[in-house]
Design a protein around this motif. Structure first.
Motif, PDB file in Angstrom:
ATOM      1  N   SER A 103     -59.136  83.818  -9.766  1.00  0.00           N
ATOM      2  CA  SER A 103     -58.589  84.191 -11.070  1.00  0.00           C
ATOM      3  C   SER A 103     -57.072  84.054 -11.065  1.00  0.00           C
ATOM      4  N   ALA A 104     -56.546  83.451 -12.112  1.00  0.00           N
ATOM      5  CA  ALA A 104     -55.095  83.316 -12.270  1.00  0.00           C
ATOM      6  C   ALA A 104     -54.434  84.689 -12.410  1.00  0.00           C
ATOM      7  N   LEU A 105     -55.200  85.699 -12.798  1.00  0.00           N
ATOM      8  CA  LEU A 105     -54.620  87.036 -12.935  1.00  0.00           C
ATOM      9  C   LEU A 105     -54.182  87.602 -11.587  1.00  0.00           C
ATOM     10  N   LEU A 106     -54.836  87.187 -10.507  1.00  0.00           N
ATOM     11  CA  LEU A 106     -54.426  87.649  -9.174  1.00  0.00           C
ATOM     12  C   LEU A 106     -53.026  87.148  -8.855  1.00  0.00           C
ATOM     13  N   ASP A 107     -52.757  85.910  -9.235  1.00  0.00           N
ATOM     14  CA  ASP A 107     -51.421  85.345  -9.011  1.00  0.00           C
ATOM     15  C   ASP A 107     -50.393  86.014  -9.924  1.00  0.00           C
ATOM     16  N   ALA A 108     -50.803  86.328 -11.145  1.00  0.00           N
ATOM     17  CA  ALA A 108     -49.899  86.997 -12.084  1.00  0.00           C
ATOM     18  C   ALA A 108     -49.521  88.379 -11.563  1.00  0.00           C
ATOM     19  N   GLU A 109     -50.491  89.083 -10.950  1.00  0.00           N
ATOM     20  CA  GLU A 109     -50.207  90.405 -10.383  1.00  0.00           C
ATOM     21  C   GLU A 109     -49.201  90.296  -9.249  1.00  0.00           C
ATOM     22  N   LYS A 110     -49.340  89.275  -8.407  1.00  0.00           N
ATOM     23  CA  LYS A 110     -48.399  89.087  -7.295  1.00  0.00           C
ATOM     24  C   LYS A 110     -46.995  88.851  -7.832  1.00  0.00           C
ATOM     25  N   ASP A 111     -46.889  88.039  -8.898  1.00  0.00           N
ATOM     26  CA  ASP A 111     -45.582  87.770  -9.505  1.00  0.00           C
ATOM     27  C   ASP A 111     -44.955  89.057 -10.011  1.00  0.00           C
TER      28      ASP A 111
END
Length: 115
Positions: A103-111
């Motif tokens: 999920s792209a949301l996992l990357d968004a959370e890291k950002d």
């Protein structure tokens, strides 16, 4: 049989009104937006407005009266309300992971954590 083939043709299959580029109802649009939020671009979408037999066939197949309908790995997940609930409680991230989709949301959370 034809419907069975369609739900199994790809890991993520959506039966909707319209197309991902041009959804023709708010619920179909919401499903497209949720998938987009998660970065799911590679999925099969079938426009039930183009085929009345498919529209009725998918309802009979799933025993679910409404469109859109979402299938993950050939399994019926639900409609817009269920997908939204899965998105909100984090289940969708886990279900996508089972399909090998990050999920792209996992990357968004890291950002967000870096800020």
């Amino acid at each position: 049989e034809a419907v069975e083939r369609l739900v199994r043709e790809h890991p993520v299959v959506v039966f909707m009104k319209g197309s991902p580029a041009q959804p023709l109802c708010g619920f179909s649009n919401a499903v497209v937006q949720i998938l987009r939020l998660h970065g799911v671009e590679d999925y099969r979408a079938h426009d039930v407005l183009q085929d009345p037999d498919l529209r009725q066939g998918i309802k009979n197949y799933s025993n679910w009266p409404t469109i859109p309908q979402v299938y993950l790995n050939g399994e019926f997940v639900g409609g817009c309300d269920i997908l939204l609930q899965m998105h909100q409680n984090g289940d969708l991230v886990e279900e996508l992971k089972k399909l090998g989709i990050r999920s792209a949301l996992l990357d968004a959370e890291k950002d967000q954590e870096k800020k």
